[in-house]
Design an enzyme around this catalytic site. Structure first.
Site, PDB file in Angstrom:
ATOM      1  N   LYS A  52       0.882  -1.118  -0.056  1.00 29.41           N
ATOM      2  CA  LYS A  52       0.123  -0.041   0.003  1.00 29.41           C
ATOM      3  C   LYS A  52       0.941   1.290   0.099  1.00 29.41           C
ATOM      4  CE  LYS A  52      -2.154  -1.023   3.853  1.00 29.41           C
ATOM      5  NZ  LYS A  52      -1.618  -2.291   4.519  1.00 29.41           N
ATOM      6  N   ARG A  56      -8.998   0.627   9.772  1.00 28.03           N
ATOM      7  CA  ARG A  56      -8.659  -0.702  10.103  1.00 28.03           C
ATOM      8  C   ARG A  56      -9.586  -1.256  10.973  1.00 28.03           C
ATOM      9  NH1 ARG A  56      -2.569   0.127   9.569  1.00 28.03           N
ATOM     10  NH2 ARG A  56      -1.516  -1.901   9.899  1.00 28.03           N
ATOM     11  N   ARG A  77      11.872  -7.292   4.126  1.00 25.74           N
ATOM     12  CA  ARG A  77      11.945  -5.997   4.550  1.00 25.74           C
ATOM     13  C   ARG A  77      12.502  -5.795   5.981  1.00 25.74           C
ATOM     14  NH1 ARG A  77       5.903  -2.801   4.635  1.00 25.74           N
ATOM     15  NH2 ARG A  77       5.669  -3.725   6.697  1.00 25.74           N
ATOM     16  N   ARG A  94      12.651  -3.047  10.626  1.00 26.73           N
ATOM     17  CA  ARG A  94      11.484  -2.587  11.297  1.00 26.73           C
ATOM     18  C   ARG A  94      10.870  -3.574  12.404  1.00 26.73           C
ATOM     19  NH1 ARG A  94       6.084  -0.564   7.993  1.00 26.73           N
ATOM     20  NH2 ARG A  94       4.967  -1.439   9.975  1.00 26.73           N
ATOM     21  N   ARG A 131       0.045  -9.129  13.679  1.00 21.42           N
ATOM     22  CA  ARG A 131      -0.389  -8.021  12.693  1.00 21.42           C
ATOM     23  C   ARG A 131      -1.413  -8.588  11.612  1.00 21.42           C
ATOM     24  NH1 ARG A 131       4.526  -5.245  10.679  1.00 21.42           N
ATOM     25  NH2 ARG A 131       3.255  -3.831   9.611  1.00 21.42           N
TER      26      ARG A 131
HETATM   27  P1  AMP Z   1       1.388   0.053   9.567  1.00 20.68           P
HETATM   28  O1  AMP Z   1       2.658   0.703   8.897  1.00 20.68           O
HETATM   29  O2  AMP Z   1       0.206   0.702   8.667  1.00 20.68           O
HETATM   30  O3  AMP Z   1       1.375  -1.458   9.249  1.00 20.68           O
HETATM   31  O4  AMP Z   1       1.050   0.363  10.953  1.00 20.68           O
HETATM   32  C1  AMP Z   1       2.039  -0.014  11.906  1.00 20.68           C
HETATM   33  C2  AMP Z   1       1.415  -0.135  13.346  1.00 20.68           C
HETATM   34  O5  AMP Z   1       0.842   1.052  13.704  1.00 20.68           O
HETATM   35  C3  AMP Z   1       0.211  -1.182  13.484  1.00 20.68           C
HETATM   36  O6  AMP Z   1       0.499  -2.541  13.494  1.00 20.68           O
HETATM   37  C4  AMP Z   1      -0.732  -0.661  14.500  1.00 20.68           C
HETATM   38  O7  AMP Z   1       0.028  -1.212  15.768  1.00 20.68           O
HETATM   39  C5  AMP Z   1      -0.576   0.796  14.230  1.00 20.68           C
HETATM   40  N1  AMP Z   1      -1.665   1.326  13.374  1.00 20.68           N
HETATM   41  C6  AMP Z   1      -1.323   1.932  12.221  1.00 20.68           C
HETATM   42  N2  AMP Z   1      -2.515   2.481  11.655  1.00 20.68           N
HETATM   43  C7  AMP Z   1      -3.636   1.956  12.629  1.00 20.68           C
HETATM   44  C8  AMP Z   1      -4.914   2.090  12.635  1.00 20.68           C
HETATM   45  N3  AMP Z   1      -5.679   2.515  11.599  1.00 20.68           N
HETATM   46  N4  AMP Z   1      -5.630   1.451  13.751  1.00 20.68           N
HETATM   47  C9  AMP Z   1      -4.793   1.003  14.627  1.00 20.68           C
HETATM   48  N5  AMP Z   1      -3.466   1.091  14.784  1.00 20.68           N
HETATM   49  C10 AMP Z   1      -2.897   1.652  13.717  1.00 20.68           C
END
Ligand code: AMP
Length: 189
Positions: free
Chosen positions: A13, A88, A127, A133, A144
């Site tokens: 994404k 989400r 990654r 990360r 996740r």
């Molecule tokens: P991402 O980079 O989008 O995979 O987000 C990394 C982490 O941030 C996720 O595993 C969640 O812990 C938190 N996070 C990001 N976006 C959201 C969201 N919309 N709702 C809840 N937690 C989020």
């Protein structure tokens, strides 16, 4: 244009959002990036969300809704918004509808990037090695993914019923996926 790039973690994404930002001047709203920035800055918010992120959980709806609201206000007038990693949960999707409605807008298009679990794992392992990360480590990544299937995937039928959902094969090269996304955008224009 209010576009949601939808899919599991590591579906690509962010990569596709960045391309649309460059080509079309859209604004990318990635809640993951916002939360990582809050952590890097050492803010109180950053400290509050650190443990949940490291464990692969979801931070509270209110936190991410507030972040999105702030950015929608700050970037008003942009030619388009790409929601990346948001919404989400059903609660976040409802909040997004209200925020957009109060601006006389709506979710115009949801592009769901389909990638199977095996491929996600291959990608995220790479990654993890390249970027380090912490939440890409295999144990956290599987949590996740669990959150995705439990909390996020239920949004698919919701957007499908509204007729705004388009599915693309997210397994190809970056260019092939980009071409499918461009086609979806053209069709919805
Ligand atoms: P991402 O980079 O989008 O995979 O987000 C990394 C982490 O941030 C996720 O595993 C969640 O812990 C938190 N996070 C990001 N976006 C959201 C969201 N919309 N709702 C809840 N937690 C989020």
């Amino acid at each position: 244009m209010n576009l949601i790039l939808f899919g599991p973690p590591a579906a690509g994404k962010g990569t596709q959002a960045k391309r649309l930002v460059e080509l079309r001047g859209f604004v990318q709203l990635s809640t993951g990036d916002m939360l990582r920035a809050a952590r890097a800055s050492g803010s109180e918010l950053g400290q509050r969300v650190a443990r949940i992120m490291d464990e692969g959980g979801l931070v509270s709806d209110q936190i991410v809704i507030d972040l999105i609201n702030e950015q929608l206000t700050a970037r008003a007038g942009a030619p388009g918004f790409i929601f990346d990693g948001f919404p989400r949960t059903i609660g976040q999707a409802e909040a997004l509808d209200s925020l957009l409605q109060s601006r006389g807008e709506q979710v115009d298009l949801v592009i769901r990037m389909r990638v199977d679990d095996e491929r996600l794992l291959t990608r995220v392992t790479k990654r993890f090695e390249e970027q380090g990360r912490a939440d890409d480590n295999p144990a956290t990544f599987s949590r996740r993914l669990e959150r995705y299937y439990e909390d996020t995937a239920p949004l698919v039928p919701l957007y499908a019923e509204r007729g705004v959902l388009v599915e693309v094969d997210g397994m190809g090269t970056v260019d092939t996926v980009a071409a499918s996304i461009d086609a979806a955008l053209k069709q919805s224009a």
